[in-house]
Write an enzyme that holds these catalytic residues in place. Structure first.
Site, mmCIF file in Angstrom:
data_model
loop_
_atom_site.group_PDB
_atom_site.id
_atom_site.type_symbol
_atom_site.label_atom_id
_atom_site.label_comp_id
_atom_site.label_asym_id
_atom_site.label_seq_id
_atom_site.Cartn_x
_atom_site.Cartn_y
_atom_site.Cartn_z
ATOM 1 N N LYS A 78 0.515 -0.968 0.073
ATOM 2 C CA LYS A 78 -0.192 -0.317 -0.198
ATOM 3 C C LYS A 78 1.428 1.231 0.340
ATOM 4 O O LYS A 78 2.120 0.864 0.735
ATOM 5 C CB LYS A 78 -1.122 0.113 1.114
ATOM 6 C CG LYS A 78 -1.925 1.103 1.479
ATOM 7 C CD LYS A 78 -2.848 0.716 2.334
ATOM 8 C CE LYS A 78 -3.868 2.063 2.582
ATOM 9 N NZ LYS A 78 -4.365 1.140 3.562
ATOM 10 N N SER A 153 -9.578 1.330 2.948
ATOM 11 C CA SER A 153 -9.192 2.272 1.869
ATOM 12 C C SER A 153 -7.577 1.162 1.064
ATOM 13 O O SER A 153 -7.130 2.130 0.297
ATOM 14 C CB SER A 153 -8.236 3.281 2.864
ATOM 15 O OG SER A 153 -7.416 2.620 4.263
ATOM 16 N N SER A 177 -9.880 -1.150 7.359
ATOM 17 C CA SER A 177 -9.441 -0.559 5.696
ATOM 18 C C SER A 177 -8.477 -2.144 5.237
ATOM 19 O O SER A 177 -8.493 -2.363 4.424
ATOM 20 C CB SER A 177 -8.644 0.472 5.516
ATOM 21 O OG SER A 177 -8.895 1.649 5.570
HETATM 22 N N1 GLN Z 1 -12.881 3.511 6.656
HETATM 23 C C1 GLN Z 1 -11.608 3.967 8.201
HETATM 24 C C2 GLN Z 1 -11.856 5.236 8.195
HETATM 25 O O1 GLN Z 1 -12.086 5.899 7.144
HETATM 26 C C3 GLN Z 1 -11.241 3.024 8.655
HETATM 27 C C4 GLN Z 1 -9.928 3.623 8.036
HETATM 28 C C5 GLN Z 1 -8.347 2.059 7.960
HETATM 29 O O2 GLN Z 1 -8.753 1.701 8.309
HETATM 30 N N2 GLN Z 1 -8.186 2.578 7.369
HETATM 31 O O3 GLN Z 1 -11.010 5.705 8.870
#
Ligand code: GLN
Length: 502
Positions: A78, A153, A177
């Site tokens: 990532k 994400s 994520s």
């Molecule tokens: N969707 C969650 C957020 O927007 C989790 C994101 C993540 O785990 N990086 O914060």
């Protein structure tokens, strides 16, 4: 003959060691695959030259007694994970040209295991999002239906693994994520226990929640990749020394007598009926193998999203203060003084969702509001952690529930409604708040042929049980063998239809 790109990590290990193909051939096959599916927009950068070089180095050692579990195998990172020789942009304009100054500990560990860094994957900017749409490089598409999101994400890592561009990839999980995109793309994903994997060299979002995790297409492959990442790192003060950092899926995994807690708060209004029914079927299949299913209650679950959206933005606003155009990041031109330089650099560099989080975070930390929001959220966080603790102490050995309330939604469908986007993580966020290990396991397809994930949540440090249960489930069902049909996303000409904006 099976095409190289479709082989999993362990099959690649065998094939490489038996000299059925070389690492260079493998890298070439994956580069060709990546080009033919470039419309998914999984990558921010593919590291073609360095991947080819590393492959030819690996080829010198293959066939010898090397002892490296990932020797010659390409893995994607990532784009919030530092890797020397690559940019680390976090899909943000503010870091568009930031060269990784050193390797993250996980990158180093992958290199030490012999893996080849194949590329840096697309994501929501600074890992804030659940759809991989909030990226300066444009949205990632779900291989099962390119009009849908892959989740986020870490959507680029999930889609690249699901589309067989790479056999595995790394992501980060602050509120879901890794697990949520794994679920939406029909693959395996794990967020290990907080403290299991070092975050040194991973761009911080919310430090009390962030954990590095990974994706693969089978439980066994996931265990190999997870084992390569774990271990104590003195450079991350939250990293915990442990002697049990190696995982496997035991052959003929036995789950007789294992008590599986099914929390009633995870089967609520808003969960799609097809998701609920697939998850319940999966739990039934575990029961058929001798597990004992226990109805449990985690009564503070409904506070989790609210708590998260105080704590995560608060920590983000602090972590992101370093991107000011001076210490890090894009610097605006023609500024008359320092204040304007900060103002313009950050206004130009950050996207809308990141700005929203910084504003919320600064607000909840500000004088007069700190106690009402941040402190209170921390207290409720403790209650959520205690719910799990109580269940694990007296009722169950692990928890099983859905990963996400719905299957993949349409690209563009939720971008203007942040709250509905946030609600995607109702079932994954509590796990980060409590610091527990969580895994997403493919357990079905809905009537639109979109994947559904089963979430397994373990006691702290008990990833082994998650792998055992995932192995038993995999043995009894064939959901893990389902792949998105190539026809839905492969460009037949093989030419690079590149939808990226830079
Ligand atoms: N969707 C969650 C957020 O927007 C989790 C994101 C993540 O785990 N990086 O914060």
């Amino acid at each position: 003959m099976t095409e190289l790109h479709s082989l999993g990590l362990q099959e690649l290990r065998t094939g490489l060691d038996n000299r059925e193909f070389s690492s260079s051939e493998l890298v070439q096959a994956l580069l060709t695959r990546a080009k033919s599916v470039s419309k998914l927009n999984c990558f921010i950068d593919i590291l073609e030259d360095s991947a080819k070089k590393s492959a030819s180095v690996a080829d010198q050692t293959l066939g010898k007694d090397h002892g490296k579990p990932l020797l010659g195998i390409p893995i994607a990172l990532k784009d919030n994970i530092l890797s020397v020789g690559s940019r680390t942009t976090c899909a943000s304009r503010i870091l568009h040209n930031f060269q990784s100054p050193y390797d993250a500990t996980v990158t180093k560990k992958l290199n030490d295991s012999g893996a080849i860094v194949f590329g840096k994957t697309n994501m929501d900017e600074f890992a804030m999002g659940s759809s991989s749409e909030a990226s300066t490089c444009g949205p990632v598409c779900n291989p099962w239906d390119t009009s849908k999101v892959p989740g986020g994400s870490s959507g680029g890592s999930a889609a690249a693994t699901a589309a067989s561009i790479v056999p595995g990839a790394l992501g980060t999980d602050t509120g879901g994520s890794v697990r949520q995109p794994a679920s939406l793309c029909g693959i395996y994903g794990i967020k290990p226990t907080y403290g299991r994997v070092s975050r040194q060299g991973v761009v911080a979002f919310a430090s009390s929640l962030d954990q590095v995790g990974c994706f693969a297409r089978s439980a066994g492959d996931l265990a190999v990749l997870t084992s390569a990442l774990c271990g104590h790192d003195p450079l991350d003060s939250t990293s915990v020394p442990r002697s049990d950092n190696s995982f496997e899926v035991p052959a003929g995994a036995n789950i007789k007598g294992l008590r599986i807690g099914v929390p009633r708060e995870y089967f609520i209004e808003g969960v799609e009926p097809e998701v609920e029914s697939a998850v319940r079927k999966a739990i039934k299949s575990l029961e058929d193998q001798g597990a004992q299913v226990v109805d449990i209650s985690l009564p503070n679950t409904h506070h989790a999203v609210n708590v998260y959206y105080v704590i995560a933005p608060a920590e983000a606003s602090s972590n992101l203060a370093r991107f000011d155009g001076i210490r890090y990041g894009h610097r605006a031109s023609d500024c008359k003084d320092l204040k304007e330089l900060y103002y313009k650099s950050r206004s130009e560099g950050f996207g809308e969702e990141v700005k929203r989080r910084i504003l919320v975070g600064s607000f909840v930390l500000s004088t007069g509001y700190y106690d009402a929001y941040y402190l209170r959220a921390q207290k409720v966080r403790t209650l959520i952690a205690q719910d799990f603790k109580a269940a694990f102490e007296s009722q169950c050995d692990l928890v099983a529930c859905p990963v996400a309330p719905t299957t993949a939604f349409g690209i563009g469908e939720k971008v203007d409604d942040p709250v509905s986007m946030y609600l995607n993580d109702v079932f994954t966020i509590p796990v980060n708040l409590a610091g527990l290990p969580g895994m997403s396991v493919p357990c079905g397809l809905d009537s639109k042929n979109l994947p559904i994930g089963l979430q397994l949540i373990g006691k702290p440090w008990d990833e082994s049980t998650l792998f055992r249960v995932a192995g038993a489930y995999e043995h009894a069902t064939d959901w893990h063998t389902k792949r998105a049909p190539d026809s839905s996303y492969v460009d037949a000409t093989g030419s690079a239809k590149d939808s990226r904006r830079s």
